[in-house]
Design an enzyme around this catalytic site. Structure first.
Site, PDB file in Angstrom:
ATOM      1  N   HIS A  29      -4.691 -17.758 -42.608  1.00  0.00           N
ATOM      2  CA  HIS A  29      -5.044 -17.871 -41.601  1.00  0.00           C
ATOM      3  C   HIS A  29      -3.055 -17.661 -40.963  1.00  0.00           C
ATOM      4  CE1 HIS A  29      -7.592 -21.201 -41.035  1.00  0.00           C
ATOM      5  NE2 HIS A  29      -8.636 -20.582 -41.425  1.00  0.00           N
ATOM      6  N   GLU A  57      -1.056 -19.778 -39.926  1.00  0.00           N
ATOM      7  CA  GLU A  57       0.384 -20.823 -40.329  1.00  0.00           C
ATOM      8  C   GLU A  57       0.614 -20.358 -42.160  1.00  0.00           C
ATOM      9  OE1 GLU A  57      -1.973 -22.522 -37.271  1.00  0.00           O
ATOM     10  OE2 GLU A  57      -2.668 -20.959 -39.300  1.00  0.00           O
ATOM     11  N   CYS A 116      -5.266 -25.437 -38.735  1.00  0.00           N
ATOM     12  CA  CYS A 116      -7.280 -26.051 -38.743  1.00  0.00           C
ATOM     13  C   CYS A 116      -6.260 -27.279 -40.482  1.00  0.00           C
ATOM     14  CB  CYS A 116      -7.749 -25.048 -39.306  1.00  0.00           C
ATOM     15  SG  CYS A 116      -6.773 -24.571 -40.817  1.00  0.00           S
ATOM     16  N   CYS A 167      -4.673 -25.443 -43.224  1.00  0.00           N
ATOM     17  CA  CYS A 167      -2.852 -25.594 -42.593  1.00  0.00           C
ATOM     18  C   CYS A 167      -1.913 -26.237 -42.710  1.00  0.00           C
ATOM     19  CB  CYS A 167      -2.838 -24.335 -41.558  1.00  0.00           C
ATOM     20  SG  CYS A 167      -3.519 -22.910 -41.138  1.00  0.00           S
TER      21      CYS A 167
END
Length: 155
Positions: free
Chosen positions: A53, A55, A83, A86
């Site tokens: 992801h 992040e 999410c 993260c």
């Protein structure tokens, strides 16, 4: 335009560029002491890595650049609502602030919301959709993994 809006616009710009290159529409910017330390985009499609992801890509890059897993005093500016994975990683890294431009509600009509995961994680383990069980395993004479870790030579 505020500093926060500036960095959020940069995260959205990264997300848009990633989307145009065939990736998912997520970007992140990490800032500490007024300086951009790292950026990241969602690399799931490119790498087949479900943890890639934006992040996390940015956190990994910042940690490498700074030579430390500790990112205290840093802020993350994300294009979308981070999410739970993260958020947990950012907490473990000591990130102080998180800002995001698009909410889970914004993403829901497009299959880009993680609200259901947040809701599932809020339930007791026995009620979650993924089976999670604590099964203590110790060998005879085993002093314990964590005790061994605490007693190891430090250097």
């Amino acid at each position: 335009m505020s500093t926060t809006e500036h960095y959020l616009q940069e995260a959205v710009r990264l997300a848009r560029a990633n989307m145009m290159a065939g990736g998912r529409p997520f970007g992140a910017v990490i800032v500490r002491n007024g300086e951009v330390v790292a950026t990241g985009v969602n690399e799931m499609v490119a790498t087949n890595d479900p943890t890639a992801h934006a992040e996390l890509v940015a956190v990994r890059a910042a940690s490498r650049k700074l030579g430390s897993p500790h990112l205290s005093g840093a802020a993350v500016y994300a294009s979308g609502h981070p999410c739970p994975m993260c958020m947990a990683a950012m907490r473990l890294a000591g990130i102080s602030e998180v800002y995001y431009a698009y909410s889970n509600d914004d993403g829901a009509p497009f299959g880009l919301s993680t609200a259901a995961i947040y809701a599932d994680l809020a339930k007791p383990f026995a009620e979650q959709s993924m089976k999670i069980r604590h099964v203590p395993v110790r060998s005879a004479g085993d002093s314990g993994l964590y005790q061994e870790w605490a007693a190891r030579p430090k250097g």
